[in-house]
Design an enzyme around this catalytic site. Structure first.
Site, PDB file in Angstrom:
ATOM      1  N   ARG A 186       0.968  11.618  -9.835  1.00  0.00           N
ATOM      2  CA  ARG A 186       1.377  10.234  -9.547  1.00  0.00           C
ATOM      3  C   ARG A 186       2.752   9.905 -10.138  1.00  0.00           C
ATOM      4  NH1 ARG A 186      -2.964   7.419  -7.345  1.00  0.00           N
ATOM      5  NH2 ARG A 186      -5.022   7.845  -8.209  1.00  0.00           N
TER       6      ARG A 186
ATOM      7  N   PHE B  86      -0.521  16.593   3.509  1.00  0.00           N
ATOM      8  CA  PHE B  86      -0.970  15.880   2.319  1.00  0.00           C
ATOM      9  C   PHE B  86       0.191  15.785   1.335  1.00  0.00           C
ATOM     10  CE2 PHE B  86      -3.141  14.968  -1.620  1.00  0.00           C
ATOM     11  CZ  PHE B  86      -4.040  14.005  -1.207  1.00  0.00           C
TER      12      PHE B  86
ATOM     13  N   ASP C 197      -3.225   6.151   6.437  1.00  0.00           N
ATOM     14  CA  ASP C 197      -3.638   7.463   6.929  1.00  0.00           C
ATOM     15  C   ASP C 197      -4.619   7.225   8.086  1.00  0.00           C
ATOM     16  OD1 ASP C 197      -3.958  10.287   6.805  1.00  0.00           O
ATOM     17  OD2 ASP C 197      -5.587  10.128   5.370  1.00  0.00           O
TER      18      ASP C 197
ATOM     19  N   GLU D 107       0.841  -1.194   0.000  1.00  0.00           N
ATOM     20  CA  GLU D 107       0.000   0.000   0.000  1.00  0.00           C
ATOM     21  C   GLU D 107       0.882   1.252   0.000  1.00  0.00           C
ATOM     22  OE1 GLU D 107      -2.404   1.622  -0.745  1.00  0.00           O
ATOM     23  OE2 GLU D 107      -3.995   1.676   0.762  1.00  0.00           O
ATOM     24  N   ASP D 108       0.358   2.337  -0.555  1.00  0.00           N
ATOM     25  CA  ASP D 108       1.156   3.564  -0.620  1.00  0.00           C
ATOM     26  C   ASP D 108       1.284   4.248   0.739  1.00  0.00           C
ATOM     27  OD1 ASP D 108      -1.547   4.317  -0.563  1.00  0.00           O
ATOM     28  OD2 ASP D 108      -1.459   5.580  -2.339  1.00  0.00           O
TER      29      ASP D 108
HETATM   30  P1  IMP Z   1      -6.918   5.678   4.813  1.00  0.00           P
HETATM   31  O1  IMP Z   1      -8.034   4.745   4.530  1.00  0.00           O
HETATM   32  O2  IMP Z   1      -7.423   6.968   5.440  1.00  0.00           O
HETATM   33  O3  IMP Z   1      -5.788   5.082   5.602  1.00  0.00           O
HETATM   34  O4  IMP Z   1      -6.391   6.202   3.433  1.00  0.00           O
HETATM   35  C1  IMP Z   1      -5.646   5.462   2.613  1.00  0.00           C
HETATM   36  C2  IMP Z   1      -5.686   6.016   1.217  1.00  0.00           C
HETATM   37  O5  IMP Z   1      -5.920   7.422   1.174  1.00  0.00           O
HETATM   38  C3  IMP Z   1      -4.332   5.813   0.601  1.00  0.00           C
HETATM   39  O6  IMP Z   1      -4.293   4.584  -0.055  1.00  0.00           O
HETATM   40  C4  IMP Z   1      -4.218   6.988  -0.339  1.00  0.00           C
HETATM   41  O7  IMP Z   1      -4.731   6.632  -1.588  1.00  0.00           O
HETATM   42  C5  IMP Z   1      -5.081   8.074   0.257  1.00  0.00           C
HETATM   43  N1  IMP Z   1      -4.261   9.073   0.968  1.00  0.00           N
HETATM   44  C6  IMP Z   1      -4.135   9.235   2.298  1.00  0.00           C
HETATM   45  N2  IMP Z   1      -3.294  10.236   2.591  1.00  0.00           N
HETATM   46  C7  IMP Z   1      -2.865  10.717   1.414  1.00  0.00           C
HETATM   47  C8  IMP Z   1      -1.934  11.766   1.056  1.00  0.00           C
HETATM   48  O8  IMP Z   1      -1.314  12.475   1.874  1.00  0.00           O
HETATM   49  N3  IMP Z   1      -1.756  11.943  -0.286  1.00  0.00           N
HETATM   50  C9  IMP Z   1      -2.392  11.193  -1.235  1.00  0.00           C
HETATM   51  N4  IMP Z   1      -3.243  10.213  -0.935  1.00  0.00           N
HETATM   52  C10 IMP Z   1      -3.484   9.977   0.379  1.00  0.00           C
HETATM   53 MG    MG Z   2      -4.499   4.434  -2.189  1.00  0.00          MG
END
Ligand code: IMP
Ligand code: MG
Length: 171
Positions: free
Chosen positions: A162, A149, A100, A96-97
């Site tokens: 990207r 962000f 958050d 996963e990238d």
């Molecule tokens: P989560 O479900 O809130 O943990 O979010 C995960 C997804 O939100 C990641 O796979 C990203 O695609 C997107 N995301 C969260 N933070 C960022 C950021 O700082 N930049 C870009 N995408 C983000």
């Molecule tokens: Mg993502």
């Protein structure tokens, strides 16, 4: 369009990804690690990580949607594209990238664990612990960052940025 400010440059990313590959290899000394890349954000991390692995690996791709086109989460995770192959009995590593709020990974770990893998690990290039809403376990973390962000190296803002070879901050 102004270029984002560099937060993690290309060489720091490559160095850390090689270290992560070594950590994964040490934790999973099998010849058959199955990487599941979470599209789209993790595609670049996946591409570099698998090239740093020297054993036999296989890979698959899954897509979920949790964000609209902006920077705030809807809190809802939806499966957009499932993996192609069975995970039964395999040593699976989710790629996963960024973690958050943790909602996306929590959802993915839950559905993939139910597919009967021999083991299930998770590798995230980035982690923003300040934003966590749910306690999710990540085995391999590339970089822990502040609540900003970020874009680039697979991560987008409204589908742009990207392609940047570094992690940057929007000004
Ligand atoms: P989560 O479900 O809130 O943990 O979010 C995960 C997804 O939100 C990641 O796979 C990203 O695609 C997107 N995301 C969260 N933070 C960022 C950021 O700082 N930049 C870009 N995408 C983000
Ligand atoms: Mg993502």
């Amino acid at each position: 369009m102004a270029s984002p400010t560099v937060l993690i440059d290309e060489s720091a990313l490559q160095t850390r990804i090689r270290e992560l590959a070594a950590e994964i290899r040490a934790a999973l000394p099998h010849d058959d690690i199955h990487f599941v890349c979470v599209l789209k954000g993790a595609f670049m991390f996946m591409a570099d990580l698998v090239r740093a692995m020297d054993q036999r690996v296989s890979m698959d791709f899954i897509a979920v949607s949790s964000y609209g086109s902006g920077t705030s989460t809807s809190g809802e995770v939806r499966l957009v594209k499932d993996v192609d192959a069975s995970l039964e009995g395999r040593h699976v590593v989710i790629i996963e990238d960024i973690v958050d709020t943790g909602l996306t990974l929590h959802y993915l770990q839950d559905i993939l664990r139910r597919r009967g893998p021999a083991s299930l690990h998770t590798a995230c290039l980035l982690s923003k612990p300040a934003r966590r809403k749910i306690d999710v376990h990540v085995d391999f973390v590339g970089f822990t960052i502040e609540d900003r962000f970020v874009v680039g190296f697979g991560l987008d803002y409204g589908e742009t940025y990207r392609n940047l070879p570094y992690i940057g901050l929007l000004n």
